[in-house]
Design an enzyme around this catalytic site. Structure first.
Site, short mmCIF file in Angstrom:
data_model
loop_
_atom_site.label_atom_id
_atom_site.label_comp_id
_atom_site.label_asym_id
_atom_site.label_seq_id
_atom_site.Cartn_x
_atom_site.Cartn_y
_atom_site.Cartn_z
N THR B 92 71.96 39.58 -59.64
CA THR B 92 71.52 39.93 -58.29
C THR B 92 71.68 38.68 -57.45
OG1 THR B 92 69.93 41.59 -59.05
CG2 THR B 92 69.55 40.62 -56.88
N LYS B 168 71.83 46.68 -53.59
CA LYS B 168 70.80 46.24 -54.54
C LYS B 168 69.66 45.57 -53.79
CE LYS B 168 68.40 44.83 -58.04
NZ LYS B 168 68.76 43.97 -59.17
N LYS B 237 62.31 35.89 -52.96
CA LYS B 237 63.74 35.55 -52.88
C LYS B 237 64.58 36.76 -52.47
CE LYS B 237 66.13 35.04 -56.72
NZ LYS B 237 67.24 36.03 -56.60
#
Lengths: 290, 290, 290, 290
Positions: B92, B168, B237
């Site tokens: 990711t 995502k 994040k």
């Protein structure tokens, strides 16, 4: 049971019809006579004044908002109610008003059950509503057969009627938050040149495989906001009611604050007649996509 | 296939094991040697440098973050890759880095497929991941057998690898939003003296009957934030990465902004080692419930 | 002039005293008798009911909030007022109430001037208030000598009384925003180990060399929130009133939304008796500085 | 003094000119040669590479952003600097970069003073800047004559250079907050049919009688956003830098978050070439006034 029913809107008519169908003798009242006449054909007894619906063993109220409940229930029906009456208040109202009703019902010797519902008119007509019930054990037990006729399941919330209003508002707040989250996620994806349907299919097929995301996600991706299932100003009203409930106990709700501002933005842009999921246009407009 | 696999963390180890189990010859590399040795027992071939994993028909990378991908993929593996290699980038990472990778891979003549996943380590070990795949038709087709070995379903996102990173991040943003929405809703209910579990059961049994709400809602209501499934700073994040992706195209994300501030609040209160759903304590603390 | 004055709080007493000092014959009323008796010593004439203050050429009202204005002005004084009376409504009230008052005064044939003020009790006692005046030209002209006795300057806002309420709320919103901006800026500086006074001296000596920043900035840096000059819940009330005025015209106010949540946070943490600048503790608490 | 000056933009040219005028021998460098040639006419000595400006007793840098400082100072000038050099870093940069510079200067034996300024080009040309100075006592003392030639006043911030960057960012954040507060207040007033100038005159004549409100308030009320005094994307950059400084210490800044989203909204609507006060159009647009 000999019961009354006040408020025959798109939700109330279906609910009253279910009660008639279950064999109860139902006195029905509505501000405009049409809906009552329609129910008369199925065996309900129209009455000309709300007071007449408060004379049996139980009465169900399904009114539009706080103002209607203040007028019809607190102003007309309750003063005429016989002690011992059971009142199922199924309207979506503020916690504050429901707390006032608790006091007024206690003074009148009327049992109060807060019983707002989850579901749209078609679900109400099918007797498949999810009902949030709050009130004294005995009162909710007494209401059981009526609730069973209108809903697929009764969710016991707590001993005080206003607790059902509180949880109903928490659920509607959560729905609005899901709509806003998808609005921002889809606008992000679209601003990068991708079709939001791709994100919707993935989400509603995996982690978010639930009615809230499947239904509203589709509406948002298709931008099919009319006809409205739940008009945008009603969404603003419920979010504001949740914020007021938070204000009463010192609970900040930053997501609700964002949504309130976005509903105002949508209203300022002429979307008051559209479904509340049209608030998704705010994220698109702010990103320069509209 | 003769393939390589770099990054054998809790997710990567399970994914690599699935590839070995499917009969592929897998050269595995990890910064710390332990995980590679463990896989050797099952037939994988440990290699001492990332470059050695970029010499076959395909290579899979499952690294911790942008910094690791910059070092291991752009800095070490890619320069040593043979033209025609297929690279499945399953980490990711930010949209920006994935766009840089698209250019670097084109220069190196290496096929890139962006393939981040949805699922936790146990799901990865069972080969039941949901995989978001983006890249050229031919590349995704060539990757199909590898993806099939690791996932229950491959969701085709689009022709450009970074589009999978974008979606995502949109999904993780939506997860964080669901967590915050429940946090505010449950804090509201609790501040009024009601057990949040009541709201959770109702929501996850009706409109929100999906893993995101059922799982995190339970965690939030139980306040069971340890051990962490996904640490809170990682949530910050990903939300920040979604905001940066929005900034690149002028898309405001007010919900993301609220979440960013709340994650900072949680970190300032010492919750960095807890699950990201511990951000729910912010709403409770602000309402005076903690 | 023969005038009346209702509402002798910390602001009203000083304002009424200025009118007496200017040679007007002033009938004074207050819910609790003390303040009226004190003014009697200086030549004012205490009256036992608000109605008695609405019988002269003009009446000034300086009441605590909407509820007091509804009761004392709309409920008692106005029905007893003689047509042609001039009413200076100097309380800080909502735009909505002021609009209701415009209609009620028109029906009663009473001239209404909306005239809320900027300034604390000491400023009122010195007759140095800044007065926002809105109403028909003729009415404001007629009020000029009374306004001159109470203020250093009268700012003409517009032809409709409620416009003064609107601008007063906009100013109080701006004050709250300045408090929040300094709160966040000072918390940022403090979290990095620097004394906020350094930022305050720089700001209030350069770009922000104005009373709002010099005064509140000092209070925030010193954390000297008691005694309260303006209690925190009153700040929440004014911000909420500004938000309601925005809601009436579809104007989102995201800064106001942030402040509302922060005021709730402060109240939930027991700061209701402190000055509204104590909301600055929210930024410090969220950053782990409290 | 024999000094160097790198970065002759609209601010730097005026500052360097002041140093020449004060009798210092100034080696000047700029990426494009034009500005250096202009200064040569006044006695400055153009140099072709930044390194040449780092060879005297002191050097002043006034560069556009972090990237320029990384390249020109860390990449070119500092490696060539003689130990004992005094460097006045006057660019507005991030706290993080300034902290990196502290370490790099210590390694090079170069004295660093962080000295960002408040003021526009005309103020710089007149030597009337407000200078925020942070660094070791001795370094700031040694810089005094240079600072005196460029500014009307030097504000001592603290012993570490990055503290000046931090306070500068806090001030710019506060300016942005004042702009947003006026934007919402004026949009509220305008949405009710009133001219925002009325609110501006009242505010800037009373509680907000300071340059920030008088200047930007006028610009916002007049909607005179071009030519830009400070371009909107630079405002976004500084707000983002303040947020990053908050992130480093766990300090949430909800006002900064609102502003970041509004700057993105403005950029998405094509206002990147306008003054940052053009962000006020976001509040007007959201209220349906544009």
């Amino acid at each position: 049971m000999d019961i009354g029913f006040v408020g025959l809107g798109s939700m109330g008519s279906g609910m009253a019809r279910r009660l008639v169908g279950a064999g109860h003798r139902v006195k029905v009242w509505n501000r405009s006579p049409g809906p009552a006449e329609a129910l008369a054909k199925e065996g309900a007894e129209p009455v000309s004044r709300p007071e007449a619906a408060f004379g049996g063993e139980a009465v169900v109220s399904m009114l539009a908002n706080d103002a209607a409940v203040r007028e019809v229930v607190l102003g007309q029906g309750l003063p005429a109610a016989r002690p011992g009456l059971l009142h199922l208040s199924m309207s979506t109202i503020t916690v504050k008003l429901c707390q006032e009703m608790e006091a007024a019902h206690a003074r009148a010797g009327v049992l109060l059950v807060g019983a707002p519902v989850l579901g749209r008119p078609d679900v109400a007509a099918a007797g498949q509503l999810n009902i949030l019930a709050a009130g004294e054990e005995a009162a909710v037990e007494k209401a059981a057969p009526l609730l069973a006729a209108m809903g697929r399941k009764t969710w016991r919330i707590g001993p005080r009627p206003h607790q059902a209003s509180l949880v109903k508002l928490a659920v509607n707040f959560s729905l609005a938050a899901a709509i806003e989250a998808m609005s921002e996620a889809f606008a992000l994806v679209e601003a990068h040149g991708l079709d939001p349907h791709i994100a919707h299919e993935l989400m509603s097929g995996t982690l978010f495989a639930a009615p809230a995301y499947q239904g509203y996600g589709r509406t948002i991706a298709d931008r099919a906001f009319e006809p409205a299932g739940f008009k945008l100003p009603l969404g603003l009203k419920d979010v504001r009611s949740a914020m007021e409930a938070g204000e009463a106990v010192g609970a900040p709700m930053p997501f609700a604050s964002v949504m309130r501002d976005n509903f105002l933005d949508a209203i300022a842009h002429g979307d008051s007649e559209k479904d509340w999921s049209a608030v998704s246009q705010v994220a698109r407009r702010r990103a320069g996509l509209v």
